[in-house]
Scaffold this motif. Sequence first.
Motif, mmCIF file in Angstrom:
data_model
loop_
_atom_site.group_PDB
_atom_site.id
_atom_site.type_symbol
_atom_site.label_atom_id
_atom_site.label_comp_id
_atom_site.label_asym_id
_atom_site.label_seq_id
_atom_site.Cartn_x
_atom_site.Cartn_y
_atom_site.Cartn_z
ATOM 1 N N GLU A 78 9.506 -1.010 -3.807
ATOM 2 C CA GLU A 78 9.694 -1.199 -2.376
ATOM 3 C C GLU A 78 10.833 -2.187 -2.094
ATOM 4 O O GLU A 78 11.679 -1.961 -1.217
ATOM 5 C CB GLU A 78 8.394 -1.709 -1.736
ATOM 6 C CG GLU A 78 7.272 -0.692 -1.700
ATOM 7 C CD GLU A 78 6.475 -0.605 -2.995
ATOM 8 O OE1 GLU A 78 6.889 -1.234 -4.000
ATOM 9 O OE2 GLU A 78 5.440 0.087 -3.000
ATOM 10 N N GLN A 80 13.330 -2.852 -4.035
ATOM 11 C CA GLN A 80 14.608 -2.247 -4.409
ATOM 12 C C GLN A 80 15.134 -1.338 -3.302
ATOM 13 O O GLN A 80 16.343 -1.295 -3.043
ATOM 14 C CB GLN A 80 14.449 -1.473 -5.716
ATOM 15 C CG GLN A 80 14.267 -2.373 -6.932
ATOM 16 C CD GLN A 80 13.961 -1.608 -8.199
ATOM 17 O OE1 GLN A 80 13.409 -0.504 -8.162
ATOM 18 N NE2 GLN A 80 14.310 -2.186 -9.339
ATOM 19 N N LYS A 81 14.242 -0.608 -2.653
ATOM 20 C CA LYS A 81 14.660 0.241 -1.530
ATOM 21 C C LYS A 81 15.211 -0.613 -0.390
ATOM 22 O O LYS A 81 16.236 -0.291 0.218
ATOM 23 C CB LYS A 81 13.469 1.066 -1.027
ATOM 24 C CG LYS A 81 12.985 2.141 -1.981
ATOM 25 C CD LYS A 81 11.764 2.854 -1.417
ATOM 26 C CE LYS A 81 11.214 3.880 -2.386
ATOM 27 N NZ LYS A 81 9.987 4.545 -1.852
ATOM 28 N N ASP A 208 8.708 -5.842 3.036
ATOM 29 C CA ASP A 208 8.091 -4.625 2.521
ATOM 30 C C ASP A 208 6.837 -4.283 3.323
ATOM 31 O O ASP A 208 6.247 -5.128 3.995
ATOM 32 C CB ASP A 208 7.811 -4.730 1.017
ATOM 33 C CG ASP A 208 6.670 -5.646 0.671
ATOM 34 O OD1 ASP A 208 5.514 -5.285 0.933
ATOM 35 O OD2 ASP A 208 6.919 -6.741 0.113
ATOM 36 N N ASP A 232 10.541 -0.645 3.579
ATOM 37 C CA ASP A 232 10.682 0.380 2.539
ATOM 38 C C ASP A 232 10.219 1.766 2.962
ATOM 39 O O ASP A 232 10.507 2.752 2.299
ATOM 40 C CB ASP A 232 9.904 -0.044 1.283
ATOM 41 C CG ASP A 232 8.443 -0.316 1.591
ATOM 42 O OD1 ASP A 232 7.595 0.559 1.332
ATOM 43 O OD2 ASP A 232 8.144 -1.413 2.085
ATOM 44 N N LYS A 233 9.461 1.873 4.065
ATOM 45 C CA LYS A 233 9.024 3.189 4.536
ATOM 46 C C LYS A 233 8.735 3.122 6.026
ATOM 47 O O LYS A 233 8.569 2.037 6.592
ATOM 48 C CB LYS A 233 7.792 3.662 3.780
ATOM 49 C CG LYS A 233 6.539 2.833 4.000
ATOM 50 C CD LYS A 233 5.374 3.400 3.194
ATOM 51 C CE LYS A 233 4.094 2.597 3.445
ATOM 52 N NZ LYS A 233 2.967 3.147 2.653
ATOM 53 N N TYR A 252 14.680 1.982 7.582
ATOM 54 C CA TYR A 252 13.868 2.310 6.405
ATOM 55 C C TYR A 252 14.491 3.542 5.745
ATOM 56 O O TYR A 252 15.272 4.265 6.385
ATOM 57 C CB TYR A 252 12.407 2.575 6.789
ATOM 58 C CG TYR A 252 12.203 3.522 7.940
ATOM 59 C CD1 TYR A 252 12.156 4.902 7.734
ATOM 60 C CD2 TYR A 252 12.094 3.046 9.234
ATOM 61 C CE1 TYR A 252 11.977 5.774 8.793
ATOM 62 C CE2 TYR A 252 11.921 3.910 10.307
ATOM 63 C CZ TYR A 252 11.863 5.273 10.080
ATOM 64 O OH TYR A 252 11.699 6.136 11.137
ATOM 65 N N PRO A 253 14.199 3.811 4.473
ATOM 66 C CA PRO A 253 14.913 4.879 3.752
ATOM 67 C C PRO A 253 14.846 6.235 4.390
ATOM 68 O O PRO A 253 15.839 6.945 4.461
ATOM 69 C CB PRO A 253 14.237 4.865 2.375
ATOM 70 C CG PRO A 253 13.751 3.470 2.217
ATOM 71 C CD PRO A 253 13.332 3.027 3.594
#
Length: 259
Positions: A78, A80-81, A208, A232-233, A252-253
């Motif tokens: 998480e 790293q994203k 995160d 992260d999401k 977020y990604p």
Amino acid sequence: MLAIERRNRILSRLRAEKHVVVSELAKEFDVSEETIRRDLDKMEKEGQVVKTYGGAVISENGATELPFGVRKKSNVAEKQKIAALVADLINDSDTIILDASSTAVFIAQKLKSKKNLTLVTNSVEVLMELSDVAGWRIIATGGTLKEKSCALVGSQAEEMLSAYHVGKVILSCKGVDAEGGFSDSSDSHASLKRKMLACGAQKIFAVDSSKFDKRSFTEISGFSGIDAVITDKKPEKRWEDLLDSYGVELLYPEKEENA
């Protein structure tokens, strides 16, 4: 294995599973159950765990500061994203502040390809991570080393920060609560992060998803005046709506991929 290493691994297990059993830990570490009980006794005295019959659960005390080595190994994918998204926002020759969070170390790793950055930090780990980078101006805040966190804090660090103004301040935190905003585990960390926010033209929190709907010991900041939250999401829609109501950009990604 040293006792401190064993206790750090127990903490890491607790962070992931929330509960541990004495007999299982004794087998895993090839020590007696009495040894594990002594570990848990010490960890309970330090406020890290709450002992239960036959085991322990992680302490819900928001003031507990887990060792940096434990935090650095948790939610790695998480972080790293998040770090990749932060790196996309940083340009060559930018001036930035990074705090002493474990997320900041992953961000520092991702920034190594940038040129001519000026970076201010109170993190010993970030300084070590960037010790081989050439062509940057890297500034340590000074201050008092905070036990467990590899962070420099206190009046000296805060006074030093008062002399700087940077383009981007990037912080993490222990909790993000709809009512309380961004919070951290100790007054010293939160106070320094408030000082960091005052130094930045753009104020960014890199958090995160495990931190949402959690409130830690002391407030860093509300949502007003924060430019972006990077996670992260995709969070629940209520979080999108809340941040949007304060004019906070949410990154977020999935959003990047679908843009």
